[in-house]
Design a protein around this motif. Structure first.
Motif, short mmCIF file in Angstrom:
data_model
loop_
_atom_site.label_atom_id
_atom_site.label_comp_id
_atom_site.label_asym_id
_atom_site.label_seq_id
_atom_site.Cartn_x
_atom_site.Cartn_y
_atom_site.Cartn_z
N GLN A 178 -11.35 -3.28 1.29
CA GLN A 178 -10.19 -2.38 0.81
C GLN A 178 -10.28 -2.44 -0.76
O GLN A 178 -10.14 -3.52 -1.19
CB GLN A 178 -8.97 -2.74 1.17
N ALA A 179 -10.44 -1.23 -1.07
CA ALA A 179 -10.50 -1.15 -2.69
C ALA A 179 -8.92 -0.72 -3.03
O ALA A 179 -8.45 0.02 -2.26
CB ALA A 179 -11.41 -0.05 -3.01
N PRO A 180 -8.62 -0.87 -4.26
CA PRO A 180 -7.45 -0.65 -4.78
C PRO A 180 -7.31 0.95 -4.56
O PRO A 180 -7.76 1.72 -4.92
CB PRO A 180 -7.30 -1.00 -6.43
N GLY A 181 -6.00 1.11 -4.08
CA GLY A 181 -5.52 2.54 -3.73
C GLY A 181 -6.15 3.26 -2.73
O GLY A 181 -6.06 4.51 -2.42
N LYS A 182 -7.12 2.63 -2.05
CA LYS A 182 -7.79 3.29 -0.99
C LYS A 182 -7.64 2.60 0.26
O LYS A 182 -7.12 1.56 0.73
CB LYS A 182 -9.32 2.94 -1.13
N ALA A 183 -7.94 3.27 1.65
CA ALA A 183 -7.75 2.71 2.78
C ALA A 183 -8.68 1.64 3.09
O ALA A 183 -9.84 1.46 2.57
CB ALA A 183 -7.74 3.96 3.80
N ARG A 184 -8.29 0.69 3.97
CA ARG A 184 -9.48 -0.27 4.41
C ARG A 184 -10.55 0.44 5.50
O ARG A 184 -10.28 1.39 6.27
CB ARG A 184 -8.69 -1.35 5.34
N GLU A 185 -11.72 0.01 4.88
CA GLU A 185 -12.82 0.61 5.74
C GLU A 185 -13.68 -0.32 6.30
O GLU A 185 -13.78 -1.49 5.88
CB GLU A 185 -13.63 1.55 4.66
N PHE A 186 -14.43 0.07 7.53
CA PHE A 186 -15.35 -0.79 8.07
C PHE A 186 -16.60 -1.00 7.27
O PHE A 186 -16.92 0.03 6.77
CB PHE A 186 -15.74 -0.13 9.45
#
Length: 122
Positions: A39-47
């Motif tokens: 998870q990057a700042p301001g972004k959704a968690r991703e696989f």
């Protein structure tokens, strides 16, 4: 109950490599499929990647050829080798454990770690 602790994050220059580790408690680690998410700042968690109980792996498209997941059941540990890192790989990387089968969704995992920060400078 399974507790997961990630380590190995840090600051690296673009093009560099890092190896993340995820140590699991408990005596049934080999029965869990393991996943890596970020998870990057301001972004959704991703696989990011997943590894099955038998060692089969799957990766998000943008990680294929750069990232490699592996596991050592004797050490109750799963690894994520990350090569050719890019600034856009900067994120908190977390591991997760799912009973029996790989999932591509964070909320489908039974146990989740707190994460380790990876920062890639340009």
């Amino acid at each position: 109950q399974v507790q997961l602790v990630e380590s190995g994050g840090g600051l690296v220059q673009a093009g560099g490599s890092l190896r993340l580790s995820c140590a699991a408690s408990g005596r049934t680690f080999e029965k869990y499929a393991m996943g890596w998410f970020r998870q990057a700042p301001g972004k959704a968690r991703e696989f990011v990647a997943a590894i099955s109980r038998s060692g089969g792996t799957d990766y998000a498209d943008s990680m294929k050829g750069r990232f490699t997941a592996s596991r050592d059941n004797a050490k109750n540990t799963v690894y994520l080798q990350m090569n050719s890192l890019k600034p856009e790989d900067t994120a908190v990387y977390s591991c997760a454990a799912a009973w029996a089968a790989i999932s591509y969704r964070w909320d489908e995992y039974d146990y989740r770690g707190q994460g380790t920060q990876v920062t890639v400078s340009s």
